[in-house]
Every structure is written in C-alpha cells, then in structure tokens.
Scaffold this motif. Structure first.
Motif, PDB file in Angstrom:
ATOM      1  N   ASN A 170      -9.028  47.156   2.934  1.00 11.55           N
ATOM      2  CA  ASN A 170      -7.871  46.401   2.476  1.00 11.55           C
ATOM      3  C   ASN A 170      -7.385  45.444   3.559  1.00 11.55           C
ATOM      4  O   ASN A 170      -7.697  45.602   4.743  1.00 11.55           O
ATOM      5  N   SER A 171      -6.598  44.463   3.148  1.00 11.49           N
ATOM      6  CA  SER A 171      -5.985  43.543   4.098  1.00 11.49           C
ATOM      7  C   SER A 171      -4.833  44.261   4.785  1.00 11.49           C
ATOM      8  O   SER A 171      -3.954  44.806   4.131  1.00 11.49           O
ATOM      9  N   VAL A 172      -4.857  44.275   6.117  1.00 13.18           N
ATOM     10  CA  VAL A 172      -3.861  45.013   6.882  1.00 13.18           C
ATOM     11  C   VAL A 172      -3.329  44.134   8.008  1.00 13.18           C
ATOM     12  O   VAL A 172      -3.964  43.178   8.449  1.00 13.18           O
ATOM     13  N   VAL A 173      -2.114  44.496   8.454  1.00 18.30           N
ATOM     14  CA  VAL A 173      -1.547  43.977   9.694  1.00 18.30           C
ATOM     15  C   VAL A 173      -1.593  45.119  10.698  1.00 18.30           C
ATOM     16  O   VAL A 173      -1.150  46.232  10.392  1.00 18.30           O
ATOM     17  N   SER A 174      -2.151  44.854  11.883  1.00 11.22           N
ATOM     18  CA  SER A 174      -2.383  45.932  12.836  1.00 11.22           C
ATOM     19  C   SER A 174      -1.449  45.833  14.030  1.00 11.22           C
ATOM     20  O   SER A 174      -1.175  44.735  14.529  1.00 11.22           O
ATOM     21  N   PHE A 175      -0.978  46.994  14.472  1.00 10.13           N
ATOM     22  CA  PHE A 175      -0.231  47.125  15.716  1.00 10.13           C
ATOM     23  C   PHE A 175      -1.087  47.939  16.661  1.00 10.13           C
ATOM     24  O   PHE A 175      -1.441  49.086  16.370  1.00 10.13           O
ATOM     25  N   VAL A 176      -1.475  47.345  17.789  1.00 13.60           N
ATOM     26  CA  VAL A 176      -2.424  47.955  18.712  1.00 13.60           C
ATOM     27  C   VAL A 176      -1.768  48.056  20.082  1.00 13.60           C
ATOM     28  O   VAL A 176      -1.138  47.097  20.557  1.00 13.60           O
ATOM     29  N   LEU A 177      -1.921  49.220  20.719  1.00 16.34           N
ATOM     30  CA  LEU A 177      -1.356  49.399  22.049  1.00 16.34           C
ATOM     31  C   LEU A 177      -2.166  50.420  22.827  1.00 16.34           C
ATOM     32  O   LEU A 177      -2.847  51.275  22.226  1.00 16.34           O
ATOM     33  N   PRO A 178      -2.155  50.343  24.155  1.00 17.93           N
ATOM     34  CA  PRO A 178      -2.821  51.359  24.962  1.00 17.93           C
ATOM     35  C   PRO A 178      -2.130  52.700  24.784  1.00 17.93           C
ATOM     36  O   PRO A 178      -0.915  52.772  24.681  1.00 17.93           O
ATOM     37  N   TYR A 190      -6.717  53.774  23.130  1.00 19.65           N
ATOM     38  CA  TYR A 190      -5.931  52.819  22.358  1.00 19.65           C
ATOM     39  C   TYR A 190      -5.518  53.448  21.030  1.00 19.65           C
ATOM     40  O   TYR A 190      -6.199  54.324  20.508  1.00 19.65           O
ATOM     41  N   ILE A 191      -4.390  52.969  20.536  1.00 21.24           N
ATOM     42  CA  ILE A 191      -3.880  53.415  19.237  1.00 21.24           C
ATOM     43  C   ILE A 191      -3.796  52.210  18.318  1.00 21.24           C
ATOM     44  O   ILE A 191      -3.274  51.165  18.701  1.00 21.24           O
ATOM     45  N   VAL A 192      -4.330  52.348  17.109  1.00 20.73           N
ATOM     46  CA  VAL A 192      -4.306  51.276  16.118  1.00 20.73           C
ATOM     47  C   VAL A 192      -3.548  51.777  14.890  1.00 20.73           C
ATOM     48  O   VAL A 192      -3.930  52.773  14.278  1.00 20.73           O
ATOM     49  N   LEU A 193      -2.427  51.108  14.568  1.00 20.68           N
ATOM     50  CA  LEU A 193      -1.696  51.379  13.333  1.00 20.68           C
ATOM     51  C   LEU A 193      -2.012  50.261  12.346  1.00 20.68           C
ATOM     52  O   LEU A 193      -1.701  49.091  12.606  1.00 20.68           O
ATOM     53  N   ASN A 194      -2.617  50.591  11.233  1.00 23.53           N
ATOM     54  CA  ASN A 194      -2.921  49.605  10.193  1.00 23.53           C
ATOM     55  C   ASN A 194      -1.854  49.668   9.106  1.00 23.53           C
ATOM     56  O   ASN A 194      -1.648  50.708   8.482  1.00 23.53           O
ATOM     57  N   ILE A 195      -1.163  48.547   8.898  1.00 18.72           N
ATOM     58  CA  ILE A 195      -0.059  48.462   7.942  1.00 18.72           C
ATOM     59  C   ILE A 195      -0.516  47.660   6.740  1.00 18.72           C
ATOM     60  O   ILE A 195      -1.169  46.616   6.892  1.00 18.72           O
TER      61      ILE A 195
END
Length: 590
Positions: A170-178, A190-195
C-alpha cells in the motif's frame, strides 16, 4: 434645454432633481459596493481558507507528534530493552525469543492508532515486525530510505510511497529514526513506522469544507506528499516560481497568475516537519461570480429605488422610520451595557427582520459573555495544570542512579524499599488525574519522598511530621503536590552545604477557617524579602523554583485567598508558612 427647464413647474423640478440625485447616488453606491464586495470576498475567502488550512496543519502536526510519542511504549518495554542488550553484543541466539516478546508491543502500537499500518525494527541480529505482516525480502540498506537517513543522521519523514518491506504494497508515509539503546550506542539499528497514506490524507483535509480537489500537501521541491490523492492544479505546484513564492513569501496567502488565469493561494507550513506545506488553490473567477450577482442585483435595486423614491411620500417615510427609530433607541441602550433590550413589532417587513436579528445578536452576546466567563475558569484550571507539570521530580535521576548502585552493591533490601517508595509516591502523586487530594494522602506522598531522599543522601537529614489530630485535618481536601516541593526546596537549597545533621519539620493544624502548613529546616537560610518579592512579582528568573510554583498554584486554585510567608535566619534555617482556606471534606475528594 434651458427653455424646457424654465417651463417646468417647481414640483417637476424637485422631482427631476430628486430622481437625478437618487440615480447618481444609488448607481455610484452600487458600483462602489461591487468593487468593495469583490475585494472583501477575496480577502474573506483567503482568511477563511487560511483558517481551515491552519486547523488542518495543526491537526497534521498533532498527528505527526503522536507517532514518535507512541514509540515510548516500545522503548520502555522489557522486550525491547533485552533485545538492545543482545544487539549491543551482537548475540542473535535469542532472536526467536525477542521476536515473540515484541509481538505484544507491536500489536498494542497498531491498535492505539488506526493510521499505523506496519512497524519494522531493523537490527544487526535480524529484523522484527508483526507476525501477521509478510516481508518482501527487501533489505533496509538497499532502499532509498536508508540513503536519505544516512544524509540526515536523525529521524526523517518519507512522503507517500509504495511500502517496499511488506507484501501489502500500500501507499504509506514513513517515519524513520535510529533505534535508541540503553546507555550504549547501538549502530545500524533503525525503526520504520509505516502510516497509511490514504487515511492520513483524509485526516488532513477533514477540516476543509470546500472542494478538497484544490488542497494538497507538498514537500520543499513541490512534490505531493500524497501522490494518489486528487489535486486539480498539479501544473501549478511544478512551477518553480510558484514553489519559490511559498518558500520565501512572508504572507500565508497570495494571488497567482498563470496563462491569463488568476488563482487565490493559501498555504500553511507544518511545524513538525518544516519541509511539508499544506496548499489550497481556488480560481478567482469562481469567487467573483457572487460579486457579479451583487452587481446586477445592485443595478436592479437602483431602478427600483428610483421608482419607489418618486412614489413614496413623506408620510410613508415617517411610518417606515418609526421601527428604525425604535431599533436605534434599543441599540443606544445596548451600547450602554443594557443587554436585556429586545425589539418587538407586529409587522413582518425587512425592518422587523433586522430587529429579530438584533434580538438574536443580543442573545448571542449574552451567551458569549457567559462563555467567556466559563473560559476564564477553564483558563485558571489550565494554568494550574501547567504549573503542576513544572513540578517534575527531578530527583528521579538521582533516585534511579542510587537504585542502580545499590543493586550493584547487592543491597537488595534498600533497592526493594526505594522501588516500593517510588511506586507509592507516583501513585499518590498521580491521584487518578484529580487536582484535589486529602491531607492524609499528601502526607503519605511526602513521607515516601523523604524516605527515598534519605536513601539517596544517607545521614544528611532526619524529619518529623506533626499533625493536629483533634481538628480532623487528615480528611481535609487539599491541592495535591504541595508538601513535596517545599521539602525538596529544603533538601536542595537548605542543605546544599551540609553532609549530616539536617532536620526537617512539617506541621499541619487548623486555625479558625484556615489550614496552616509549616515546613521548617535548619539549613543555610535565604534572603526572604528578595525571594518573596520575586515570586509575587512573577520574576522570570524564579519561575522554575519550587516556591514560585507553589505560590502560583495556590493563588490560582484558591482564587488569591491563600497566603505564603517566608521566615529565615542565615545559617540557622528557613520556615515556609502556608495559609489555605478550610474546605469541608467531600466523599468523592482525592
């Protein structure tokens, strides 16, 4: 023409003059009104659009803030902490245990926010994600997300894209951080949150009342954050001067010309992600259609006014002016703060409708005044809560350090006592979210705090709590977190030069209709006049001090009826006295 004018009667001359004046004045007024209305419509449209965009931008910022905050549930979990320990030593022997342990946390995160589609935790010993999500096999370091993260070296937001890690696609907006380790720098974690991009887009534009096809969110290059959302003016956001105007424009709205067409543009930049901008575009000609209607309506009204001006006599004018005079009188009384006035008339003409609108306006003003009074009360409550938030137990760091070192020295009994005291103290301090507790609970709270501090600063001080048992003071309602900051002030400031021999005495009693609270110490003392003056005059340099917070909180809650007095002798000690209005105990207090 001159002969014709001379032959006319005086009545005809007056009539011609009246018609001429009415025609000129009404026509001039009509056309001026048209241009003024067009400008007002444009200005109001820009303001209304800006307000809607600001609301949507604020909603977007609040939503974006929630995602990093939600990760605290992961960071404080035991499963995550155990994993980070193995990651630090690159031990993958317990991968399956960590994988199972994180499932509960991942599930809770996705249940807390319906916009969150998937979570990926990338570590050198393996990747972790919800068992229900099927991985595509794409390595994190092979993606553009990793390259962008390496350039920024901090948390980043990735605009709408196809999820490369899971088969949902799906189309997602991602928030990525160490990822964050515990006291140890963890590399390549790293942590990836897919919204869900579609739901986030609907959430952003939910406050937009007009056509949503004219609203979009773009990055600093003008590329849409939600590429699959409908936007009617894609040709504009790809023009360099259009984007430059948004980047450098001081105003949040402007008029833009493109190929002979005029557009009204509003934009609001995200405060959480400064590279994202919410844009609204509206064709100017659609807005001015209303103004054109006003123009032709004004022309028709002008002709009608000329005809009516010839027919209506002074008698009818007096009759028609009678309700207006009444309404004017009522407005004057309203201007003198008499909000009880109301217009009444048996007819159903336009003047009566204005009078009814006047009645409605007066009622709204009355309700607004009541609302403002209620808002002031809510403001006081909010300020009290804000001051409570400032009373953060910064001793927590020392407490945790002490617990850590005592555990290292195998002083299990001290560790157990401190942990239990800290738990009881926080439970009493939270007080189920209520502002008011009882004196008995407040004493229990400060007792736990003192016991913890005695563990942290061994032999530094002793204390005594003296309560007037005859006055039923233990059941007395009191604003929570009053005693602890006063005691903290004694320890941190009064005993700063002591190593032992400190003494704190707390006394609570009733005097007539007042509850008296006294906290004394044998510390270094203070300049009481200077401190009293600074906390009462809201000196910014003292706003972080415990005495300032206590003074402001009791003044807000007890509506300036409470008092604080300071007594001190340099080198001998300080006494803080609080006088709080006595309140009858209620069953639901605390």
């Amino acid at each position: 023409m001159n002969r014709f004018y001379k032959k006319l009667t005086f009545r005809s001359k007056l009539r011609l003059a009246f018609i001429f004046l009415v025609t000129i004045s009404v026509s001039f007024t009509g056309w001026i009104t048209y241009y003024i209305t067009a400008d007002l419509l444009q200005d109001n449209a820009l303001k209304m659009n800006q307000e809607m965009l600001n609301k949507s931008s604020q909603a977007l910022d609040e939503k974006l803030k929630q995602f990093p905050k939600s990760l605290m549930l992961l960071f404080v979990s035991d499963s995550y902490k155990d994993l980070m320990k193995d990651v630090a030593i690159k031990d993958n022997s317990r991968y399956s245990i960590h994988y199972s342990g994180l499932q509960t946390v991942f599930t809770q995160l996705t249940l807390n926010d319906e916009l969150l589609e998937s979570i990926l935790l990338v570590t050198p010993i393996g990747d972790f994600y919800l068992a229900d999500d099927a991985r595509t096999g794409t390595e994190f370091k092979e993606t553009n997300i990793y390259k962008r993260l390496q350039k920024n070296k901090h948390a980043i937001w990735i605009e709408g894209h196809k999820d490369p890690f899971f088969f949902r696609g799906n189309s997602v907006v991602s928030f990525v951080l160490p990822a964050i380790g515990d006291r140890v720098d963890i590399e390549d974690c790293y942590i990836v949150l897919n919204i869900k991009a579609d739901k986030l887009n609907r959430f952003v534009i939910s406050n937009i009342n007009e056509s949503q096809g004219g609203v979009t969110v773009v990055n600093e290059k003008g590329n849409p954050i939600f590429p699959h959302s409908p936007f009617q003016y894609n040709q504009l956001i790809h023009l360099s001067d259009f984007i430059d105007h948004i980047k450098t424009g001081d105003e949040r709205s402007f008029e833009y010309d493109h190929k002979g067409k005029h557009y009204l543009v509003n934009f609001a930049k995200s405060k959480v992600n400064h590279k994202w901008t919410l844009i609204s575009v509206k064709p100017k000609h659609k807005l001015l259609e209303q103004a054109r209607t006003i123009k032709w309506t004004t022309t028709a009204v002008t002709l009608g006014a000329i005809i009516l001006a010839i027919i209506i006599s002074n008698v009818f004018i007096k009759v028609l002016m009678r309700p207006l005079i009444q309404l004017q009188s009522l407005m004057k009384r309203a201007g003198q703060n008499d909000l009880s006035v109301r217009f009444s008339n048996d007819s159903n003409d336009e003047v009566t409708q204005v009078g009814l609108q006047f009645n409605q306006m007066m009622e709204q003003i009355r309700q607004l005044i009541r609302h403002v009074k209620n808002a002031e009360k809510e403001k006081y409550r909010a300020e009290i809560k804000a001051l409570q938030v400032q009373i953060v137990p910064h001793f927590l760091y020392n407490t945790l350090n002490t617990i850590y070192w005592k555990s290292t020295l195998h002083k299990e009994k001290d560790v157990q006592e401190m942990v239990m005291a800290l738990s009881r103290m926080f439970r009493l301090g939270l007080n189920s979210g209520k502002e008011i507790t009882t004196v008995e609970k407040e004493i229990a709270h400060v007792t736990q705090y003192l016991n913890i501090q005695q563990k942290c600063y061994e032999n530094l001080f002793t204390y005594r709590i003296d309560v007037d048992e005859e006055s039923a003071i233990r059941d007395q309602p009191i604003l929570k977190l009053i005693l602890q900051p006063l005691v903290e002030n004694s320890i941190n400031h009064g005993f700063k030069d002591k190593r032992e021999g400190g003494f704190i005495e707390i006394r609570l009693s009733r005097k007539n209709d007042w509850m008296c609270i006294t906290v004394s110490d044998n510390g270094v003392g203070m300049d009481t006049e200077m401190v009293q003056r600074n906390i009462e005059q809201e000196n910014d340099a003292y706003k972080g001090f415990a005495l300032y917070n206590i003074f402001q909180r009791i003044q807000l809650y007890y509506e300036n009826k409470a008092e604080m007095k300071l007594e001190s002798t340099p080198g001998l000690g300080t006494t803080v006295k609080l006088s709080i209005p006595w309140m009858e105990a209620k069953k639901d207090e605390g």
